[in-house]
Design an enzyme around this catalytic site. Structure first.
Site, PDB file in Angstrom:
ATOM      1  N   SER A 118      -9.114   4.734  -5.504  1.00  0.00           N
ATOM      2  CA  SER A 118     -10.002   3.626  -5.146  1.00  0.00           C
ATOM      3  C   SER A 118     -11.474   3.917  -5.429  1.00  0.00           C
ATOM      4  O   SER A 118     -11.913   5.067  -5.354  1.00  0.00           O
ATOM      5  CB  SER A 118      -9.820   3.336  -3.653  1.00  0.00           C
ATOM      6  OG  SER A 118     -10.829   2.483  -3.184  1.00  0.00           O
ATOM      7  N   TYR A 165     -13.788  -1.869  -7.786  1.00  0.00           N
ATOM      8  CA  TYR A 165     -14.302  -3.069  -7.144  1.00  0.00           C
ATOM      9  C   TYR A 165     -15.571  -3.397  -7.905  1.00  0.00           C
ATOM     10  O   TYR A 165     -16.524  -2.601  -7.887  1.00  0.00           O
ATOM     11  CB  TYR A 165     -14.663  -2.803  -5.680  1.00  0.00           C
ATOM     12  CG  TYR A 165     -13.500  -2.810  -4.718  1.00  0.00           C
ATOM     13  CD1 TYR A 165     -12.618  -3.888  -4.660  1.00  0.00           C
ATOM     14  CD2 TYR A 165     -13.312  -1.755  -3.831  1.00  0.00           C
ATOM     15  CE1 TYR A 165     -11.565  -3.888  -3.751  1.00  0.00           C
ATOM     16  CE2 TYR A 165     -12.262  -1.757  -2.920  1.00  0.00           C
ATOM     17  CZ  TYR A 165     -11.397  -2.837  -2.890  1.00  0.00           C
ATOM     18  OH  TYR A 165     -10.360  -2.851  -1.997  1.00  0.00           O
ATOM     19  N   THR A 218      -9.587  -4.782  -9.246  1.00  0.00           N
ATOM     20  CA  THR A 218      -9.127  -5.565  -8.092  1.00  0.00           C
ATOM     21  C   THR A 218      -9.957  -6.837  -7.986  1.00  0.00           C
ATOM     22  O   THR A 218     -11.186  -6.779  -7.899  1.00  0.00           O
ATOM     23  CB  THR A 218      -9.234  -4.719  -6.809  1.00  0.00           C
ATOM     24  OG1 THR A 218      -8.388  -3.570  -6.977  1.00  0.00           O
ATOM     25  CG2 THR A 218      -8.785  -5.493  -5.582  1.00  0.00           C
ATOM     26  N   LYS A 268      -5.491  -6.625 -10.600  1.00  0.00           N
ATOM     27  CA  LYS A 268      -4.768  -6.494  -9.316  1.00  0.00           C
ATOM     28  C   LYS A 268      -5.231  -7.538  -8.306  1.00  0.00           C
ATOM     29  O   LYS A 268      -6.441  -7.705  -8.091  1.00  0.00           O
ATOM     30  CB  LYS A 268      -4.996  -5.094  -8.740  1.00  0.00           C
ATOM     31  CG  LYS A 268      -4.413  -4.891  -7.335  1.00  0.00           C
ATOM     32  CD  LYS A 268      -4.541  -3.444  -6.889  1.00  0.00           C
ATOM     33  CE  LYS A 268      -3.880  -3.197  -5.551  1.00  0.00           C
ATOM     34  NZ  LYS A 268      -4.679  -3.615  -4.392  1.00  0.00           N
ATOM     35  N   HIS A 321      -3.027  -7.392  -1.298  1.00  0.00           N
ATOM     36  CA  HIS A 321      -3.803  -6.327  -0.668  1.00  0.00           C
ATOM     37  C   HIS A 321      -3.131  -5.892   0.644  1.00  0.00           C
ATOM     38  O   HIS A 321      -3.797  -5.512   1.606  1.00  0.00           O
ATOM     39  CB  HIS A 321      -5.233  -6.829  -0.403  1.00  0.00           C
ATOM     40  CG  HIS A 321      -6.331  -5.849  -0.659  1.00  0.00           C
ATOM     41  ND1 HIS A 321      -7.204  -5.963  -1.712  1.00  0.00           N
ATOM     42  CD2 HIS A 321      -6.731  -4.733   0.024  1.00  0.00           C
ATOM     43  CE1 HIS A 321      -8.091  -4.976  -1.662  1.00  0.00           C
ATOM     44  NE2 HIS A 321      -7.824  -4.217  -0.623  1.00  0.00           N
ATOM     45  N   ARG A 378       0.808   1.689   2.508  1.00  0.00           N
ATOM     46  CA  ARG A 378       0.570   2.396   3.775  1.00  0.00           C
ATOM     47  C   ARG A 378       1.494   3.588   4.026  1.00  0.00           C
ATOM     48  O   ARG A 378       1.031   4.623   4.526  1.00  0.00           O
ATOM     49  CB  ARG A 378       0.652   1.401   4.943  1.00  0.00           C
ATOM     50  CG  ARG A 378      -0.499   0.366   4.953  1.00  0.00           C
ATOM     51  CD  ARG A 378      -0.308  -0.628   6.078  1.00  0.00           C
ATOM     52  NE  ARG A 378      -1.325  -1.651   6.153  1.00  0.00           N
ATOM     53  CZ  ARG A 378      -1.306  -2.791   5.463  1.00  0.00           C
ATOM     54  NH1 ARG A 378      -0.312  -3.042   4.607  1.00  0.00           N
ATOM     55  NH2 ARG A 378      -2.258  -3.686   5.616  1.00  0.00           N
TER      56      ARG A 378
HETATM   57  C1  FNR Z   1      -5.754  -0.903   0.604  1.00  0.00           C
HETATM   58  N1  FNR Z   1      -5.660  -1.554  -0.627  1.00  0.00           N
HETATM   59  C2  FNR Z   1      -6.676  -1.376  -1.547  1.00  0.00           C
HETATM   60  N2  FNR Z   1      -6.596  -1.978  -2.761  1.00  0.00           N
HETATM   61  C3  FNR Z   1      -7.570  -1.792  -3.695  1.00  0.00           C
HETATM   62  O1  FNR Z   1      -7.458  -2.336  -4.785  1.00  0.00           O
HETATM   63  N3  FNR Z   1      -8.643  -0.979  -3.410  1.00  0.00           N
HETATM   64  C4  FNR Z   1      -8.803  -0.360  -2.211  1.00  0.00           C
HETATM   65  O2  FNR Z   1      -9.764   0.353  -1.981  1.00  0.00           O
HETATM   66  C5  FNR Z   1      -7.796  -0.583  -1.229  1.00  0.00           C
HETATM   67  N4  FNR Z   1      -7.917  -0.020   0.003  1.00  0.00           N
HETATM   68  C6  FNR Z   1      -6.904  -0.145   0.918  1.00  0.00           C
HETATM   69  C7  FNR Z   1      -7.021   0.501   2.141  1.00  0.00           C
HETATM   70  C8  FNR Z   1      -5.964   0.444   3.045  1.00  0.00           C
HETATM   71  C9  FNR Z   1      -6.087   1.177   4.334  1.00  0.00           C
HETATM   72  C10 FNR Z   1      -4.788  -0.279   2.721  1.00  0.00           C
HETATM   73  C11 FNR Z   1      -3.614  -0.320   3.656  1.00  0.00           C
HETATM   74  C12 FNR Z   1      -4.702  -0.955   1.511  1.00  0.00           C
HETATM   75  C13 FNR Z   1      -4.470  -2.340  -0.980  1.00  0.00           C
HETATM   76  C14 FNR Z   1      -3.384  -1.475  -1.642  1.00  0.00           C
HETATM   77  O3  FNR Z   1      -3.745  -1.167  -2.972  1.00  0.00           O
HETATM   78  C15 FNR Z   1      -2.041  -2.232  -1.716  1.00  0.00           C
HETATM   79  O4  FNR Z   1      -2.247  -3.477  -2.320  1.00  0.00           O
HETATM   80  C16 FNR Z   1      -1.395  -2.420  -0.342  1.00  0.00           C
HETATM   81  O5  FNR Z   1      -1.521  -1.270   0.458  1.00  0.00           O
HETATM   82  C17 FNR Z   1       0.074  -2.744  -0.515  1.00  0.00           C
HETATM   83  O6  FNR Z   1       0.633  -3.125   0.688  1.00  0.00           O
HETATM   84  P1  FNR Z   1       1.498  -2.160   1.663  1.00  0.00           P
HETATM   85  O7  FNR Z   1       2.466  -1.381   0.797  1.00  0.00           O
HETATM   86  O8  FNR Z   1       0.503  -1.291   2.360  1.00  0.00           O
HETATM   87  O9  FNR Z   1       2.160  -3.145   2.568  1.00  0.00           O
END
Ligand code: FNR
Length: 398
Positions: A159, A182, A208, A273, A297, A352
């Site tokens: 990230s 981002y 993203t 994304k 997300h 997660r």
């Molecule tokens: C994310 N996700 C995310 N996506 C992204 O493009 N940049 C980021 O910095 C983050 N940061 C982030 C932090 C936390 C704590 C979570 C839980 C998620 C989204 C991540 O890439 C992904 O889309 C989701 O985590 C998928 O869902 P599940 O598997 O957690 O249900």
């Protein structure tokens, strides 16, 4: 000066691990030993420190296990969704509305999980999507995840808002990584991040597009959560290093020109994304996207948006195999992976649970999470009559 506690932690993280062939050990100790502000927690925050294999029954109960290790504020930030968390829960519920119709007389077997994307070989079609601030979960932060992903034979998304900086994460393992951008209001700083990612050897850019504002994550307000860490990539850039500075730094409009910008600046494949509508998939492909990532997300952005599994078939139809589809949000079981691939995904992201595995067992915890979900996927494929990942696409869902 490294204090004594820190020295002990570094020693326990790096001693006796069976990481032959993975460059991570020395890098990890260097990263952790570095006197960088982002590597030090404020406000008495303390994340996981153990490095061990995990005995897991499933990737649902791991959330409760992790809640005992990660402090409440950090756990709320990781586990929570936006608003009423309707979308967060719907991401799971939607998988239950489709069933796999097994084929039992096709003579298929034994199962082979191998997959690939952009020619990068994968042990299975499951990757690590970009997630911010792994330091909230474990002191090894993204270096631990990188080592776990390498041990699992998969790709790691890194990230923009990682705890360690992108160069440190790149150096933590030899396995392939993608840098997630981002888009910032400061175009020059966005360009600098892209160029640094390319120079550090990242193999693709994940752009993203669903975060022109940060979702309404109410758990953070309830917990009075103050970020206990800085962001490694942002400390020197125009965005500053704190969450407050960050929220006002994101670009507030995104259009296809941003995709063209990321392609032009890096020459790397750009994965777009955060797609939930077939027309956005078409627009992204027309702008040169090398892959589409169907994602909400993990329910953290627009509450009330559909589960990604609900919209996947219509997006797969629009994409029509022109580019690969990566799918995430709600994957917890091997059968979820199977259903997503049967509905048009090529690769899925597991979010997660990877962070929970990291909190409980460092890089070995991440590896344990992958071993479990790969085992589940292999079992589902065996029972459903799919020998290869490609075969899954020919199994009907009802
Ligand atoms: C994310 N996700 C995310 N996506 C992204 O493009 N940049 C980021 O910095 C983050 N940061 C982030 C932090 C936390 C704590 C979570 C839980 C998620 C989204 C991540 O890439 C992904 O889309 C989701 O985590 C998928 O869902 P599940 O598997 O957690 O249900």
């Amino acid at each position: 000066m490294i204090n004594e506690k820190r020295r002990r932690v570094i020693k326990s993280l790096t001693a006796g691990s069976a990481l032959a062939g993975i460059a991570g050990q020395s890098i990890l100790s260097k990263a952790l030993a570095a006197e960088t502000p982002h590597a030090i927690y404020t406000d008495g925050y303390s994340a996981g420190t153990e490095v061990k294999r995990l005995l897991l029954n499933d990737l649902i109960e791991i959330e409760g296990m992790a809640s005992k290790i990660i402090p409440a504020g950090g756990f709320g930030y990781i586990s929570g969704g936006a608003g009423d968390e309707w979308t967060l829960h719907e991401n799971r519920t939607a998988f239950g509305r489709k069933q796999i119709i097994p084929r039992v007389l096709t003579g298929k077997g034994p199962v082979d999980l191998k997959s690939q994307i952009f020619g990068i070989p994968l042990t299975s079609p499951i990757i690590v999507p970009p997630i911010g601030s792994h330091g909230l979960a474990h002191i090894s932060a993204e270096a631990g995840t990188a080592m776990g992903a390498a041990a699992a034979g998969t790709i790691m998304g890194v990230s923009t808002v990682s705890t360690l900086n992108l160069e440190q994460v790149a150096a933590a393992s030899n396995s392939p990584k993608w840098f997630q951008l981002y888009m910032m209001q400061d175009i020059g700083f966005s360009r600098e991040l892209l160029q640094r990612a390319k120079a550090a050897g990242y193999k693709a850019i994940v752009l993203t597009v669903d975060t022109t504002a940060t979702g309404n994550r109410e758990a953070d307000a309830r917990n009075h959560f103050k970020f206990p860490l800085q962001f490694g990539n942002l400390t020197s850039g125009g965005a500053g290093g704190s969450i407050q500075q960050l929220n006002s730094a994101f670009a507030i409009t995104i259009d296809p020109k941003v995709i063209e910008f990321a392609i032009k600046e890096t020459g790397l494949p750009v994965i777009v994304k955060g797609i939930e509508h077939p027309d956005d998939a078409r627009i992204a492909i027309d702008a040169g996207a090398a892959a589409i990532q169907v994602s909400n997300h993990g329910g953290r952005q627009l509450d009330g948006s559909p589960a990604t599994f609900t919209v996947l078939p219509s997006i797969a139809k629009a994409v029509n195999r022109r580019v690969p589809i990566i799918f995430d949000s709600g994957i917890r079981r091997g059968q979820d992976v199977f259903k997503a691939i049967a509905s048009g995904a090529d690769v899925v992201g597991l979010g997660r649970p990877v962070i929970y595995g990291l909190s409980l067992g460092g890089w070995m915890g991440v590896q344990s999470v992958f071993e479990l979900i790969n085992k589940e996927l292999a079992m589902v494929m065996q029972l459903a009559g799919a020998e290869t990942i490609e075969d899954i696409k020919h199994i009907a869902l009802a």
